[in-house]
Design an enzyme around this catalytic site. Structure first.
Site, mmCIF file in Angstrom:
data_model
loop_
_atom_site.group_PDB
_atom_site.id
_atom_site.type_symbol
_atom_site.label_atom_id
_atom_site.label_comp_id
_atom_site.label_asym_id
_atom_site.label_seq_id
_atom_site.Cartn_x
_atom_site.Cartn_y
_atom_site.Cartn_z
ATOM 1 N N ARG A 56 0.839 -1.215 0.000
ATOM 2 C CA ARG A 56 0.000 0.000 0.000
ATOM 3 C C ARG A 56 0.863 1.249 0.000
ATOM 4 O O ARG A 56 0.526 2.260 -0.614
ATOM 5 C CB ARG A 56 -0.954 -0.036 1.197
ATOM 6 C CG ARG A 56 -1.945 -1.187 1.065
ATOM 7 C CD ARG A 56 -2.848 -1.297 2.259
ATOM 8 N NE ARG A 56 -3.702 -0.127 2.387
ATOM 9 C CZ ARG A 56 -4.384 0.148 3.500
ATOM 10 N NH1 ARG A 56 -4.267 -0.646 4.546
ATOM 11 N NH2 ARG A 56 -5.156 1.195 3.563
ATOM 12 N N HIS A 104 -7.201 7.312 11.270
ATOM 13 C CA HIS A 104 -6.696 5.942 11.353
ATOM 14 C C HIS A 104 -5.200 5.854 11.055
ATOM 15 O O HIS A 104 -4.698 4.766 10.751
ATOM 16 C CB HIS A 104 -7.474 5.040 10.372
ATOM 17 C CG HIS A 104 -8.928 4.945 10.712
ATOM 18 N ND1 HIS A 104 -9.896 4.632 9.784
ATOM 19 C CD2 HIS A 104 -9.595 5.141 11.876
ATOM 20 C CE1 HIS A 104 -11.085 4.623 10.366
ATOM 21 N NE2 HIS A 104 -10.933 4.939 11.630
ATOM 22 N N GLY A 183 -17.031 9.815 -0.059
ATOM 23 C CA GLY A 183 -16.383 8.539 -0.355
ATOM 24 C C GLY A 183 -16.199 7.613 0.823
ATOM 25 O O GLY A 183 -15.121 7.052 1.013
HETATM 26 C C1 BV8 Z 1 -12.345 0.500 18.157
HETATM 27 C C2 BV8 Z 1 -6.631 0.867 9.247
HETATM 28 C C3 BV8 Z 1 -12.414 0.079 20.475
HETATM 29 C C4 BV8 Z 1 -5.623 1.565 8.479
HETATM 30 C C5 BV8 Z 1 -8.997 0.986 9.532
HETATM 31 C C6 BV8 Z 1 -19.958 -3.268 15.758
HETATM 32 C C7 BV8 Z 1 -20.498 -1.990 15.793
HETATM 33 C C8 BV8 Z 1 -19.688 -0.872 15.924
HETATM 34 C C9 BV8 Z 1 -18.310 -1.009 15.988
HETATM 35 C C10 BV8 Z 1 -17.789 -2.270 15.929
HETATM 36 C C11 BV8 Z 1 -18.592 -3.398 15.817
HETATM 37 N N1 BV8 Z 1 -17.772 -4.489 15.785
HETATM 38 C C12 BV8 Z 1 -16.484 -4.076 15.871
HETATM 39 C C13 BV8 Z 1 -16.492 -2.749 15.984
HETATM 40 C C14 BV8 Z 1 -15.371 -1.882 16.096
HETATM 41 C C15 BV8 Z 1 -14.686 -1.664 14.756
HETATM 42 C C16 BV8 Z 1 -15.635 -1.429 13.613
HETATM 43 O O1 BV8 Z 1 -16.152 -0.354 13.425
HETATM 44 N N2 BV8 Z 1 -15.864 -2.492 12.824
HETATM 45 C C17 BV8 Z 1 -16.770 -2.369 11.691
HETATM 46 C C18 BV8 Z 1 -16.231 -3.212 10.542
HETATM 47 C C19 BV8 Z 1 -18.153 -2.815 12.145
HETATM 48 N N3 BV8 Z 1 -13.926 -0.458 14.958
HETATM 49 C C20 BV8 Z 1 -12.708 -0.557 15.491
HETATM 50 O O2 BV8 Z 1 -12.163 -1.599 15.786
HETATM 51 C C21 BV8 Z 1 -12.028 0.763 15.807
HETATM 52 N N4 BV8 Z 1 -11.525 0.703 17.138
HETATM 53 O O3 BV8 Z 1 -13.541 0.414 18.072
HETATM 54 O O4 BV8 Z 1 -11.641 0.354 19.315
HETATM 55 C C22 BV8 Z 1 -11.498 0.263 21.636
HETATM 56 C C23 BV8 Z 1 -11.718 1.318 22.513
HETATM 57 C C24 BV8 Z 1 -10.879 1.455 23.617
HETATM 58 C C25 BV8 Z 1 -9.828 0.568 23.808
HETATM 59 C C26 BV8 Z 1 -9.608 -0.473 22.892
HETATM 60 C C27 BV8 Z 1 -10.434 -0.641 21.783
HETATM 61 C C28 BV8 Z 1 -10.842 0.959 14.888
HETATM 62 C C29 BV8 Z 1 -11.320 1.195 13.495
HETATM 63 C C30 BV8 Z 1 -10.136 1.536 12.595
HETATM 64 C C31 BV8 Z 1 -9.852 0.351 11.721
HETATM 65 N N5 BV8 Z 1 -8.800 0.663 10.789
HETATM 66 N N6 BV8 Z 1 -7.967 1.206 8.749
HETATM 67 C C32 BV8 Z 1 -5.659 1.044 7.093
HETATM 68 O O5 BV8 Z 1 -5.159 -0.092 6.896
HETATM 69 O O6 BV8 Z 1 -6.202 1.747 6.251
HETATM 70 S S1 BV8 Z 1 -10.547 1.153 8.930
HETATM 71 C C33 BV8 Z 1 -10.589 1.137 7.227
HETATM 72 O O7 BV8 Z 1 -11.980 1.224 6.866
HETATM 73 C C34 BV8 Z 1 -9.953 2.350 6.548
HETATM 74 O O8 BV8 Z 1 -9.480 3.319 7.427
HETATM 75 C C35 BV8 Z 1 -11.123 2.908 5.741
HETATM 76 O O9 BV8 Z 1 -11.017 4.218 5.441
HETATM 77 C C36 BV8 Z 1 -12.212 2.617 6.686
HETATM 78 C C37 BV8 Z 1 -13.611 2.845 6.328
HETATM 79 O O10 BV8 Z 1 -13.859 2.393 5.065
HETATM 80 P P1 BV8 Z 1 -14.227 3.492 3.925
HETATM 81 O O11 BV8 Z 1 -13.173 4.526 3.912
HETATM 82 O O12 BV8 Z 1 -15.616 3.939 4.120
HETATM 83 O O13 BV8 Z 1 -14.036 2.611 2.642
HETATM 84 P P2 BV8 Z 1 -15.091 1.566 2.032
HETATM 85 O O14 BV8 Z 1 -14.385 0.737 1.015
HETATM 86 O O15 BV8 Z 1 -15.843 0.898 3.134
HETATM 87 O O16 BV8 Z 1 -16.139 2.507 1.274
HETATM 88 C C38 BV8 Z 1 -15.710 3.207 0.132
HETATM 89 C C39 BV8 Z 1 -16.803 4.197 -0.200
HETATM 90 O O17 BV8 Z 1 -16.349 4.981 -1.299
HETATM 91 C C40 BV8 Z 1 -18.086 3.529 -0.634
HETATM 92 O O18 BV8 Z 1 -19.189 4.227 -0.076
HETATM 93 C C41 BV8 Z 1 -18.060 3.690 -2.149
HETATM 94 O O19 BV8 Z 1 -19.376 3.804 -2.703
HETATM 95 C C42 BV8 Z 1 -17.343 4.993 -2.288
HETATM 96 N N7 BV8 Z 1 -16.648 5.175 -3.561
HETATM 97 C C43 BV8 Z 1 -16.106 4.237 -4.382
HETATM 98 N N8 BV8 Z 1 -15.568 4.855 -5.471
HETATM 99 C C44 BV8 Z 1 -15.744 6.194 -5.290
HETATM 100 C C45 BV8 Z 1 -16.426 6.397 -4.087
HETATM 101 N N9 BV8 Z 1 -16.763 7.619 -3.621
HETATM 102 C C46 BV8 Z 1 -16.416 8.672 -4.387
HETATM 103 N N10 BV8 Z 1 -15.759 8.568 -5.566
HETATM 104 C C47 BV8 Z 1 -15.404 7.351 -6.039
HETATM 105 N N11 BV8 Z 1 -14.765 7.229 -7.231
#
Ligand code: BV8
Length: 239
Positions: A56, A104, A183
């Protein structure tokens, strides 16, 4: 100056050639999240994780800011622009954006694997605060100069705490005149919580080809890609 807060996800950088996470062919489809972006995955296989981030890092060096990054930077002529991004690439900075908060982490930084981001830790644990910008990808055997542990990417993995800088964030929520989401599938928390949090902003826009409408009440949704819609929105706001 009016204040614009721009909250972005992987879709902002998609047209620069950086694959998103969840679109078909996305990053995660080649890897299980648990294997490459979690502390457990790190402990299981550090080399696999380091290779994932090396790919990456090198990919991000080959990419250029797209018209959306440029349009966001241009808004700085007439607005105070605060960027809050989930992205770890630095395309916003390379387009000239001055104020970017990487929720992040960043692909071009490394930190000690003992850099716990979840204080307080008990007295038996050991924390090291070493972090540095990198000029080449972190490899197995690259050791912390402070404590000798393995160095890792300075990003927030699933299960690791996100520093939401609560006071600073509350101030942005209070003072944002315009909020733009762009996005993001808004599936990752606590970042996704910004969409309702900024719900009180007088003007709210969301740009995405497949908007998560269920999370966008009261938003003006501009359905389309970042590099189509962001320059149009910027032109409208700069009038
Ligand atoms: C935490 C790492 C607690 C770096 C990333 C259930 C409910 C709520 C939360 C949770 C749950 N189960 C687990 C959790 C917690 C979890 C979470 O949210 N899980 C999700 C999957 C449910 N969260 C965590 O673990 C967070 N930490 O909660 O800690 C804690 C507290 C105290 C003490 C200890 C622990 C940590 C979250 C961070 C994870 N790390 N990245 C890296 O490698 O990049 S997240 C990763 O996903 C990236 O950062 C990314 O940015 C992020 C979100 O994804 P998007 O950016 O939205 O990308 P995606 O592909 O999903 O979507 C793309 C979008 O773009 C789409 O809408 C698409 O239509 C659009 N698109 C496509 N092409 C275009 C476009 N838009 C415009 N133009 C285009 N051309």
């Amino acid at each position: 100056m009016k204040k614009i807060v721009v909250f972005s996800g992987a879709g902002l950088s998609a047209e620069s050639g950086i694959p998103t996470f969840r679109d078909s062919g996305g990053l995660w489809e080649q890897h299980r999240i648990e294997d490459v972006a979690s502390p457990e995955g790190w402990e299981r296989n550090k080399e696999l994780v380091l290779n994932f981030y090396q790919q990456r890092y090198l990919k991000s060096l080959q990419c250029r800011p797209n018209p959306a990054h440029t349009a966001i930077a241009q808004l700085q002529q007439s607005f105070e622009v605060i960027n809050i991004t989930q992205n770890i690439d630095t395309l916003l900075e390379r387009a000239g954006a001055q104020n970017v908060w990487h929720l992040h982490g960043r692909i071009d930084y490394q930190k000690c694997e003992l850099h716990y981001s979840i204080p307080p830790y008990d007295d038996s644990s050991f924390s090291c605060n070493y972090r540095a910008q990198i000029a080449s990808p972190t490899k197995l055997g690259d050791l912390c100069p402070k404590c000798g542990s393995q160095l890792r990417p300075d990003v927030v993995w699933f299960g690791e705490a996100v520093d939401m800088r609560q006071e600073y964030l509350d101030e942005q929520v209070e003072t944002a005149d315009i909020f733009v989401g762009i996005g993001t599938s808004a599936q990752v928390y606590p970042a996704a919580g910004l969409l309702p949090l900024f719900g009180r902003a007088p003007q709210k826009f969301f740009i995405d080809p497949h908007p998560a409408y269920d999370k966008l009440e009261d938003y003006e949704v501009l359905e389309g890609t970042a590099s189509e819609q962001m320059p149009r929105l910027a032109a409208m706001l700069l009038v």
